[in-house]
Write a protein that holds these residues in place. Structure first.
Motif, PDB file in Angstrom:
ATOM      1  N   THR A  92      62.551  12.434 -46.404  1.00  0.00           N
ATOM      2  CA  THR A  92      63.367  11.586 -45.539  1.00  0.00           C
ATOM      3  C   THR A  92      62.995  10.130 -45.777  1.00  0.00           C
ATOM      4  N   SER A  93      64.007   9.302 -45.875  1.00  0.00           N
ATOM      5  CA  SER A  93      63.763   7.878 -46.131  1.00  0.00           C
ATOM      6  C   SER A  93      63.601   7.158 -44.806  1.00  0.00           C
ATOM      7  N   ALA A  94      62.656   6.235 -44.786  1.00  0.00           N
ATOM      8  CA  ALA A  94      62.413   5.460 -43.572  1.00  0.00           C
ATOM      9  C   ALA A  94      63.556   4.469 -43.357  1.00  0.00           C
ATOM     10  N   ALA A  95      63.946   4.281 -42.107  1.00  0.00           N
ATOM     11  CA  ALA A  95      64.999   3.319 -41.791  1.00  0.00           C
ATOM     12  C   ALA A  95      64.498   1.906 -42.083  1.00  0.00           C
ATOM     13  N   PRO A  96      65.357   1.074 -42.645  1.00  0.00           N
ATOM     14  CA  PRO A  96      64.918  -0.290 -42.947  1.00  0.00           C
ATOM     15  C   PRO A  96      64.601  -1.033 -41.656  1.00  0.00           C
ATOM     16  N   PRO A  97      63.615  -1.902 -41.704  1.00  0.00           N
ATOM     17  CA  PRO A  97      63.262  -2.641 -40.478  1.00  0.00           C
ATOM     18  C   PRO A  97      64.403  -3.560 -40.056  1.00  0.00           C
ATOM     19  N   LEU A  98      64.581  -3.724 -38.758  1.00  0.00           N
ATOM     20  CA  LEU A  98      65.584  -4.643 -38.255  1.00  0.00           C
ATOM     21  C   LEU A  98      65.162  -6.072 -38.564  1.00  0.00           C
ATOM     22  N   PRO A  99      66.135  -6.946 -38.834  1.00  0.00           N
ATOM     23  CA  PRO A  99      65.769  -8.343 -39.077  1.00  0.00           C
ATOM     24  C   PRO A  99      65.141  -8.953 -37.838  1.00  0.00           C
ATOM     25  N   VAL A 100      64.211  -9.860 -38.056  1.00  0.00           N
ATOM     26  CA  VAL A 100      63.524 -10.526 -36.963  1.00  0.00           C
ATOM     27  C   VAL A 100      64.206 -11.875 -36.739  1.00  0.00           C
ATOM     28  N   TYR A 101      64.648 -12.124 -35.521  1.00  0.00           N
ATOM     29  CA  TYR A 101      65.325 -13.374 -35.212  1.00  0.00           C
ATOM     30  C   TYR A 101      64.436 -14.255 -34.353  1.00  0.00           C
ATOM     31  N   GLN A 102      64.537 -15.539 -34.597  1.00  0.00           N
ATOM     32  CA  GLN A 102      63.808 -16.507 -33.804  1.00  0.00           C
ATOM     33  C   GLN A 102      64.787 -17.254 -32.914  1.00  0.00           C
ATOM     34  N   LEU A 103      64.252 -17.876 -31.888  1.00  0.00           N
ATOM     35  CA  LEU A 103      65.066 -18.693 -31.014  1.00  0.00           C
ATOM     36  C   LEU A 103      65.602 -19.878 -31.807  1.00  0.00           C
ATOM     37  N   SER A 104      66.914 -20.023 -31.853  1.00  0.00           N
ATOM     38  CA  SER A 104      67.508 -21.132 -32.600  1.00  0.00           C
ATOM     39  C   SER A 104      67.234 -22.447 -31.889  1.00  0.00           C
ATOM     40  N   PRO A 105      67.019 -23.517 -32.637  1.00  0.00           N
ATOM     41  CA  PRO A 105      66.681 -24.801 -32.003  1.00  0.00           C
ATOM     42  C   PRO A 105      67.857 -25.363 -31.221  1.00  0.00           C
ATOM     43  N   GLU A 106      67.576 -25.851 -30.013  1.00  0.00           N
ATOM     44  CA  GLU A 106      68.619 -26.523 -29.240  1.00  0.00           C
ATOM     45  C   GLU A 106      68.734 -27.976 -29.693  1.00  0.00           C
ATOM     46  N   GLN A 107      69.938 -28.524 -29.498  1.00  0.00           N
ATOM     47  CA  GLN A 107      70.157 -29.942 -29.734  1.00  0.00           C
ATOM     48  C   GLN A 107      70.978 -30.497 -28.580  1.00  0.00           C
ATOM     49  N   ILE A 108      71.037 -31.812 -28.478  1.00  0.00           N
ATOM     50  CA  ILE A 108      71.727 -32.425 -27.342  1.00  0.00           C
ATOM     51  C   ILE A 108      73.223 -32.091 -27.368  1.00  0.00           C
ATOM     52  N   ALA A 109      73.818 -32.033 -26.183  1.00  0.00           N
ATOM     53  CA  ALA A 109      75.244 -31.745 -26.082  1.00  0.00           C
ATOM     54  C   ALA A 109      76.098 -32.910 -26.559  1.00  0.00           C
ATOM     55  N   GLY A 110      75.542 -34.122 -26.544  1.00  0.00           N
ATOM     56  CA  GLY A 110      76.292 -35.284 -26.980  1.00  0.00           C
ATOM     57  C   GLY A 110      77.196 -35.825 -25.877  1.00  0.00           C
ATOM     58  N   PHE A 126      67.925 -15.221 -20.766  1.00  0.00           N
ATOM     59  CA  PHE A 126      67.461 -15.539 -19.415  1.00  0.00           C
ATOM     60  C   PHE A 126      67.195 -17.031 -19.234  1.00  0.00           C
ATOM     61  N   ALA A 127      67.446 -17.803 -20.281  1.00  0.00           N
ATOM     62  CA  ALA A 127      67.144 -19.235 -20.227  1.00  0.00           C
ATOM     63  C   ALA A 127      68.273 -19.999 -19.538  1.00  0.00           C
ATOM     64  N   ALA A 128      67.939 -21.190 -19.098  1.00  0.00           N
ATOM     65  CA  ALA A 128      68.930 -22.147 -18.613  1.00  0.00           C
ATOM     66  C   ALA A 128      68.726 -23.418 -19.412  1.00  0.00           C
ATOM     67  N   SER A 129      69.688 -23.762 -20.235  1.00  0.00           N
ATOM     68  CA  SER A 129      69.543 -24.915 -21.112  1.00  0.00           C
ATOM     69  C   SER A 129      69.405 -26.199 -20.306  1.00  0.00           C
ATOM     70  N   SER A 130      68.563 -27.083 -20.794  1.00  0.00           N
ATOM     71  CA  SER A 130      68.423 -28.402 -20.176  1.00  0.00           C
ATOM     72  C   SER A 130      69.441 -29.384 -20.729  1.00  0.00           C
ATOM     73  N   GLN A 131      70.201 -28.950 -21.737  1.00  0.00           N
ATOM     74  CA  GLN A 131      71.135 -29.855 -22.407  1.00  0.00           C
ATOM     75  C   GLN A 131      72.490 -29.943 -21.704  1.00  0.00           C
TER      76      GLN A 131
END
Length: 241
Positions: A5-23, A225-230
């Motif tokens: 049996t072949s092992a399932a490939p690992p799920l990609p690891v995601y990081q929190l994307s950087p926030e930027q100002i709303a402008g 669960f976050a609340a953006s400050s932007q």
């Protein structure tokens, strides 16, 4: 006994994307639509964004994703009479009054079961003092009052590869400006707020020409669960943030 049996490939690891100002040009026109172009001149852009939970890597379903950006000449709907060839003072970002009620190049879509939204728009132009970019806000919604909800979890800006942007800015709809755009590397917000991690993957739609437009895509990791400050809840009552 051999285990074949072949092992399932690992799920990609995601990081929190950087926030930027709303402008200075955020507004909430409550437009749920895929095509936001409203007939604006410009090279077509099909935009696909995948929203995932940065903590689990799972798709975020039913989130409301808003985008807004300038037209080929650098103007934003709602502020169409603001001169895009004149750089805005950073100190004035929160106090630029609206000039009109236009709604071009704005709209929102709900993520599907794969966490995906798709928009049909145009490749943005630029305004003085900035690189080319698209604004994005992600709202985590619940129930049927989604258009009244003000819980913005994530705010960012999406940038474009320089090679693609140079070819676009040579097109008739974009050329002949009194000022030049900044490159990504020259843009203060790109430099200081994670612009490299916010650059779209871009492909031409046509095989032989850019005139058929571009396809851009990116995966955005958010904290549900976050609340953006932007963009704060009270900002929905303002003309600008």
């Amino acid at each position: 006994m051999d285990d074949n049996t072949s092992a399932a490939p690992p799920l990609p690891v995601y990081q929190l994307s950087p926030e930027q100002i709303a402008g200075p040009y955020f507004r909430n026109p409550k437009l749920i639509r895929r095509n936001v172009s409203e007939g604006m001149d410009g090279i077509p852009l099909v935009l696909r964004l995948t929203i995932v939970d940065a903590m689990t890597g799972q798709p975020v379903t039913g989130a409301l994703v808003d985008i807004w950006h300038c037209n080929a000449r650098g103007a934003y709907s709602g502020w169409s009479k603001v001169n895009p060839d004149k750089e805005v003072d950073v100190d004035d970002i929160g106090s630029i009054p609206r000039t009109d009620d236009d709604t071009y190049l704005r709209g929102g879509q709900f993520t599907d079961k794969m966490g995906i939204v798709r928009f049909t728009t145009i490749y943005p132009g630029f305004y003085a003092g900035r690189a080319l970019h698209i604004h994005v806000a992600v709202r985590i919604t619940a129930g049927n009052n989604y258009l009244e909800e003000r819980h913005v979890a994530w705010v960012g800006q999406l940038y474009f590869p320089e090679v693609a942007s140079r070819s676009v800015l040579n097109a008739r709809e974009y050329s002949g400006r009194a000022v030049s755009p900044l490159t990504n590397a020259q843009d203060m917000f790109y430099q200081r707020m994670g612009g490299e991690a916010s650059t779209l993957n871009i492909h031409t739609i046509g095989r032989d020409s850019n005139e058929d437009g571009f396809f851009g895509h990116m995966t955005i990791g958010v904290d549900t669960f976050a609340a953006s400050s932007q963009i704060k809840p009270e900002d929905f009552d303002k003309y600008t943030v």
